[in-house]
Design a protein around this motif. Structure first.
Motif, PDB file in Angstrom:
ATOM      1  N   ILE A 182       0.850  -1.198   0.000  1.00 14.57           N
ATOM      2  CA  ILE A 182       0.000   0.000   0.000  1.00 14.57           C
ATOM      3  C   ILE A 182       0.882   1.244   0.000  1.00 14.57           C
ATOM      4  CG2 ILE A 182      -1.805   1.298   1.181  1.00 14.57           C
ATOM      5  CD1 ILE A 182      -2.713  -1.259   2.520  1.00 14.57           C
ATOM      6  N   THR A 183       0.559   2.191  -0.866  1.00 15.31           N
ATOM      7  CA  THR A 183       1.257   3.477  -0.900  1.00 15.31           C
ATOM      8  C   THR A 183       0.251   4.615  -0.936  1.00 15.31           C
ATOM      9  OG1 THR A 183       3.263   2.655  -1.990  1.00 15.31           O
ATOM     10  CG2 THR A 183       2.771   4.979  -2.244  1.00 15.31           C
ATOM     11  N   LEU A 184       0.432   5.572  -0.039  1.00 18.16           N
ATOM     12  CA  LEU A 184      -0.330   6.819  -0.065  1.00 18.16           C
ATOM     13  C   LEU A 184       0.397   7.810  -0.973  1.00 18.16           C
ATOM     14  CD1 LEU A 184      -1.149   7.213   3.718  1.00 18.16           C
ATOM     15  CD2 LEU A 184      -2.860   7.518   1.912  1.00 18.16           C
ATOM     16  N   ILE A 185      -0.232   8.183  -2.069  1.00 14.27           N
ATOM     17  CA  ILE A 185       0.343   9.204  -2.946  1.00 14.27           C
ATOM     18  C   ILE A 185      -0.232  10.548  -2.523  1.00 14.27           C
ATOM     19  CG2 ILE A 185       0.532  10.037  -5.312  1.00 14.27           C
ATOM     20  CD1 ILE A 185       0.394   7.190  -6.280  1.00 14.27           C
ATOM     21  N   GLU A 186       0.660  11.482  -2.192  1.00 16.26           N
ATOM     22  CA  GLU A 186       0.251  12.788  -1.655  1.00 16.26           C
ATOM     23  C   GLU A 186       0.730  13.903  -2.577  1.00 16.26           C
ATOM     24  OE1 GLU A 186       0.559  11.011   2.870  1.00 16.26           O
ATOM     25  OE2 GLU A 186       2.315  11.421   1.634  1.00 16.26           O
ATOM     26  N   PRO A 187      -0.032  14.165  -3.640  1.00 19.87           N
ATOM     27  CA  PRO A 187       0.383  15.154  -4.637  1.00 19.87           C
ATOM     28  C   PRO A 187       0.119  16.582  -4.185  1.00 19.87           C
ATOM     29  CG  PRO A 187      -1.243  13.582  -5.505  1.00 19.87           C
ATOM     30  CD  PRO A 187      -1.276  13.504  -4.023  1.00 19.87           C
ATOM     31  N   GLY A 188       0.881  17.478  -4.796  1.00 18.09           N
ATOM     32  CA  GLY A 188       0.600  18.898  -4.665  1.00 18.09           C
ATOM     33  C   GLY A 188      -0.362  19.324  -5.761  1.00 18.09           C
ATOM     34  N   ALA A 233       3.323  13.531 -13.995  1.00 19.40           N
ATOM     35  CA  ALA A 233       2.967  12.894 -12.726  1.00 19.40           C
ATOM     36  C   ALA A 233       2.483  11.472 -12.959  1.00 19.40           C
ATOM     37  CB  ALA A 233       1.900  13.703 -12.010  1.00 19.40           C
ATOM     38  N   ALA A 234       1.694  11.257 -14.010  1.00 18.66           N
ATOM     39  CA  ALA A 234       1.205   9.913 -14.330  1.00 18.66           C
ATOM     40  C   ALA A 234       2.371   8.968 -14.608  1.00 18.66           C
ATOM     41  CB  ALA A 234       0.264   9.961 -15.528  1.00 18.66           C
ATOM     42  N   GLU A 235       3.388   9.464 -15.281  1.00 13.67           N
ATOM     43  CA  GLU A 235       4.583   8.648 -15.544  1.00 13.67           C
ATOM     44  C   GLU A 235       5.283   8.293 -14.233  1.00 13.67           C
ATOM     45  OE1 GLU A 235       5.873   7.340 -18.220  1.00 13.67           O
ATOM     46  OE2 GLU A 235       4.724   8.260 -19.849  1.00 13.67           O
ATOM     47  N   VAL A 236       5.312   9.240 -13.297  1.00 18.62           N
ATOM     48  CA  VAL A 236       5.932   8.992 -11.996  1.00 18.62           C
ATOM     49  C   VAL A 236       5.136   7.944 -11.222  1.00 18.62           C
ATOM     50  CG1 VAL A 236       6.435  10.024  -9.745  1.00 18.62           C
ATOM     51  CG2 VAL A 236       7.073  11.230 -11.839  1.00 18.62           C
ATOM     52  N   PHE A 237       3.812   8.040 -11.246  1.00 16.30           N
ATOM     53  CA  PHE A 237       2.968   7.056 -10.556  1.00 16.30           C
ATOM     54  C   PHE A 237       3.195   5.662 -11.141  1.00 16.30           C
ATOM     55  CE2 PHE A 237      -0.565  10.388  -9.524  1.00 16.30           C
ATOM     56  CZ  PHE A 237       0.365  11.111  -8.779  1.00 16.30           C
ATOM     57  N   TYR A 238       3.322   5.603 -12.459  1.00 17.55           N
ATOM     58  CA  TYR A 238       3.567   4.330 -13.130  1.00 17.55           C
ATOM     59  C   TYR A 238       4.909   3.744 -12.685  1.00 17.55           C
ATOM     60  CZ  TYR A 238       4.148   0.911 -16.873  1.00 17.55           C
ATOM     61  OH  TYR A 238       4.356  -0.254 -17.574  1.00 17.55           O
ATOM     62  N   LYS A 239       5.912   4.586 -12.601  1.00 14.98           N
ATOM     63  CA  LYS A 239       7.233   4.143 -12.143  1.00 14.98           C
ATOM     64  C   LYS A 239       7.161   3.652 -10.703  1.00 14.98           C
ATOM     65  CE  LYS A 239      11.983   5.860 -11.527  1.00 14.98           C
ATOM     66  NZ  LYS A 239      12.873   7.052 -11.680  1.00 14.98           N
ATOM     67  N   LEU A 240       6.431   4.373  -9.871  1.00 16.29           N
ATOM     68  CA  LEU A 240       6.265   3.991  -8.467  1.00 16.29           C
ATOM     69  C   LEU A 240       5.663   2.596  -8.353  1.00 16.29           C
ATOM     70  CD1 LEU A 240       6.139   4.808  -5.396  1.00 16.29           C
ATOM     71  CD2 LEU A 240       3.844   5.702  -5.891  1.00 16.29           C
ATOM     72  N   ALA A 241       4.689   2.297  -9.206  1.00 22.78           N
ATOM     73  CA  ALA A 241       4.004   1.008  -9.148  1.00 22.78           C
ATOM     74  C   ALA A 241       4.910  -0.152  -9.548  1.00 22.78           C
ATOM     75  CB  ALA A 241       2.770   1.028 -10.048  1.00 22.78           C
ATOM     76  N   GLY A 242       6.070   0.148 -10.091  1.00 24.91           N
ATOM     77  CA  GLY A 242       7.005  -0.894 -10.466  1.00 24.91           C
ATOM     78  C   GLY A 242       8.037  -1.219  -9.411  1.00 24.91           C
ATOM     79  N   PHE A 250       4.246   8.750  -0.254  1.00 25.08           N
ATOM     80  CA  PHE A 250       4.960   9.229  -1.439  1.00 25.08           C
ATOM     81  C   PHE A 250       4.470  10.636  -1.746  1.00 25.08           C
ATOM     82  CE2 PHE A 250       5.548   9.620  -6.080  1.00 25.08           C
ATOM     83  CZ  PHE A 250       6.897   9.355  -6.162  1.00 25.08           C
ATOM     84  N   VAL A 251       5.213  11.634  -1.258  1.00 26.41           N
ATOM     85  CA  VAL A 251       4.891  13.040  -1.511  1.00 26.41           C
ATOM     86  C   VAL A 251       5.459  13.413  -2.869  1.00 26.41           C
ATOM     87  CG1 VAL A 251       5.160  15.411  -0.696  1.00 26.41           C
ATOM     88  CG2 VAL A 251       4.941  13.532   0.957  1.00 26.41           C
ATOM     89  N   VAL A 252       4.642  14.019  -3.728  1.00 26.44           N
ATOM     90  CA  VAL A 252       5.090  14.297  -5.091  1.00 26.44           C
ATOM     91  C   VAL A 252       4.653  15.689  -5.534  1.00 26.44           C
ATOM     92  CG1 VAL A 252       3.036  13.156  -6.052  1.00 26.44           C
ATOM     93  CG2 VAL A 252       5.078  13.417  -7.474  1.00 26.44           C
ATOM     94  N   GLY A 253       5.571  16.382  -6.202  1.00 21.62           N
ATOM     95  CA  GLY A 253       5.319  17.751  -6.659  1.00 21.62           C
ATOM     96  C   GLY A 253       6.131  18.729  -5.845  1.00 21.62           C
ATOM     97  N   ASP A 255       5.650  21.844  -4.869  1.00 19.90           N
ATOM     98  CA  ASP A 255       4.957  22.547  -3.792  1.00 19.90           C
ATOM     99  C   ASP A 255       4.654  21.608  -2.631  1.00 19.90           C
ATOM    100  OD1 ASP A 255       3.151  21.130  -5.375  1.00 19.90           O
ATOM    101  OD2 ASP A 255       1.534  22.589  -5.171  1.00 19.90           O
ATOM    102  N   ALA A 256       4.296  20.351  -2.941  1.00 18.38           N
ATOM    103  CA  ALA A 256       4.007  19.391  -1.880  1.00 18.38           C
ATOM    104  C   ALA A 256       5.259  19.061  -1.073  1.00 18.38           C
ATOM    105  CB  ALA A 256       3.434  18.113  -2.489  1.00 18.38           C
ATOM    106  N   ILE A 257       6.380  18.920  -1.745  1.00 17.06           N
ATOM    107  CA  ILE A 257       7.642  18.643  -1.053  1.00 17.06           C
ATOM    108  C   ILE A 257       7.961  19.753  -0.064  1.00 17.06           C
ATOM    109  CG2 ILE A 257      10.143  18.440  -1.347  1.00 17.06           C
ATOM    110  CD1 ILE A 257       8.742  15.925  -2.199  1.00 17.06           C
ATOM    111  N   GLN A 258       7.810  21.007  -0.496  1.00 18.85           N
ATOM    112  CA  GLN A 258       8.117  22.129   0.386  1.00 18.85           C
ATOM    113  C   GLN A 258       7.144  22.195   1.560  1.00 18.85           C
ATOM    114  OE1 GLN A 258      10.875  24.233   0.128  1.00 18.85           O
ATOM    115  NE2 GLN A 258      10.174  24.609   2.219  1.00 18.85           N
ATOM    116  N   MET A 259       5.869  21.964   1.299  1.00 16.41           N
ATOM    117  CA  MET A 259       4.879  21.982   2.375  1.00 16.41           C
ATOM    118  C   MET A 259       5.156  20.883   3.396  1.00 16.41           C
ATOM    119  SD  MET A 259       1.462  22.737   0.079  1.00 16.41           S
ATOM    120  CE  MET A 259       0.290  22.694   1.444  1.00 16.41           C
TER     121      MET A 259
END
Length: 285
Positions: A182-188, A233-242, A250-253, A255-259
């Motif tokens: 299980i992975t929580l994806i937390e996008p900005g 971002a979709a490409e990153v999610f696809y990579k994550l699933a591999g 999984f914080v992504v983006g 602005d999200a990283i800085q927050m």
């Protein structure tokens, strides 16, 4: 299982990041069960891809039986599901006092209870319908709002905080023998059509100060553009699933990283400053 043989089940696949991820997966040669409330928005993909690659199912995640039925249809067509993307969601912006109870309930029913229905069925399906030990991957599409609260998003943020907490508990509950990840994806903020479709509650008269953060945001929303590229971002999610061992968070983006970094620093400072107040509170055992 080789990535080219995976079957993906995606909720909220007709727009936003869900749509971009659906297209990315299909372009990679994999199979998608695309679910959405408005199936007409997926007609172009139905025309482009064969029924052996794409199954489109009408689904309102707030209706538990519809969720169960959708998984059953996926099982009947493809025999298994390897990755579930729990993506369907909604929002309405406004100060806590300006959002009507009915609108708040829609947000919680979709983003939290709907996500629960999908999560429950995903775990059961991975454990009992997939081949023994095959397991699967659940990608919970949360938000940086699941970690950080900002003005005007009280109920959306509450729904994502609740989803984050629930998911952390579930990840700690499941038997490792089931091989469920299980992975929580937390996008900005990403530039999708959902920005233009965001609705606002009528402003509460007490919040008329033009210098309040959300008042400024309300006034500038029409010209707002998401910071991130949703296709990338979709490409990153696809990579994550591999990944063989994906992270829980999984914080992504940018602005999200800085927050997230700011939140961590604030929490660390608070813990350090008041740690001594806990001295002597623990009972002798």
């Amino acid at each position: 299982m080789a990535s080219t043989s995976r079957v993906w089940f995606i909720t909220g696949a007709s727009s936003g990041l869900g749509r971009d991820l659906t297209e990315t997966i299909l372009q990679k040669g994999e199979t998608v069960v695309a679910t959405a409330r408005r199936l007409s928005l997926l007609n172009d993909l139905v025309t482009q891809y064969s029924s052996e690659r794409l199954l489109v199912i009408g689904l309102d995640v707030t209706q538990q039986q519809q969720v169960v039925d959708a998984f059953s249809q996926a099982k009947a067509r493809f025999g298994r599901i390897d990755v579930v993307v729990n993506n369907a969601g909604t929002t309405n912006l406004g100060e806590l006092e300006s959002v009507a109870d009915g609108q708040a309930k829609i947000i919680m029913d979709t983003n939290f209870w709907g996500a629960i229905y999908v999560t429950r069925e995903t775990i059961r399906f991975f454990r009992e319908e997939n081949p023994a030990g095959a397991g699967g991957l659940l990608l919970q599409i949360s938000s940086i709002a699941g970690l950080v609260g900002t003005p005007g998003r009280a109920f959306y943020t509450a729904s994502k905080h609740a989803l984050n907490g629930l998911t952390e508990c579930v990840a700690a509950e499941i038997d490792p023998a089931w091989n469920i990840k299980i992975t929580l994806i937390e996008p900005g903020s990403f530039n999708t059509e959902l920005i233009s479709k965001t609705t606002f509650s009528d402003p509460h008269p007490a919040y008329s100060n033009p210098n309040l953060p959300f008042t400024r945001l309300r006034e500038s929303w029409a010209t707002r553009v998401g910071r991130g590229d949703s296709r990338k971002a979709a490409e990153v999610f696809y990579k994550l699933a591999g990944l063989p061992d994906p992270p829980l968070h999984f914080v992504v983006g940018g602005d999200a990283i800085q927050m997230a970094r700011d939140k961590l620093a604030e929490l660390q400072a608070s813990v350090d400053m008041y740690e001594s107040w806990s001295a002597g509170l623990d009972r002798d055992m």
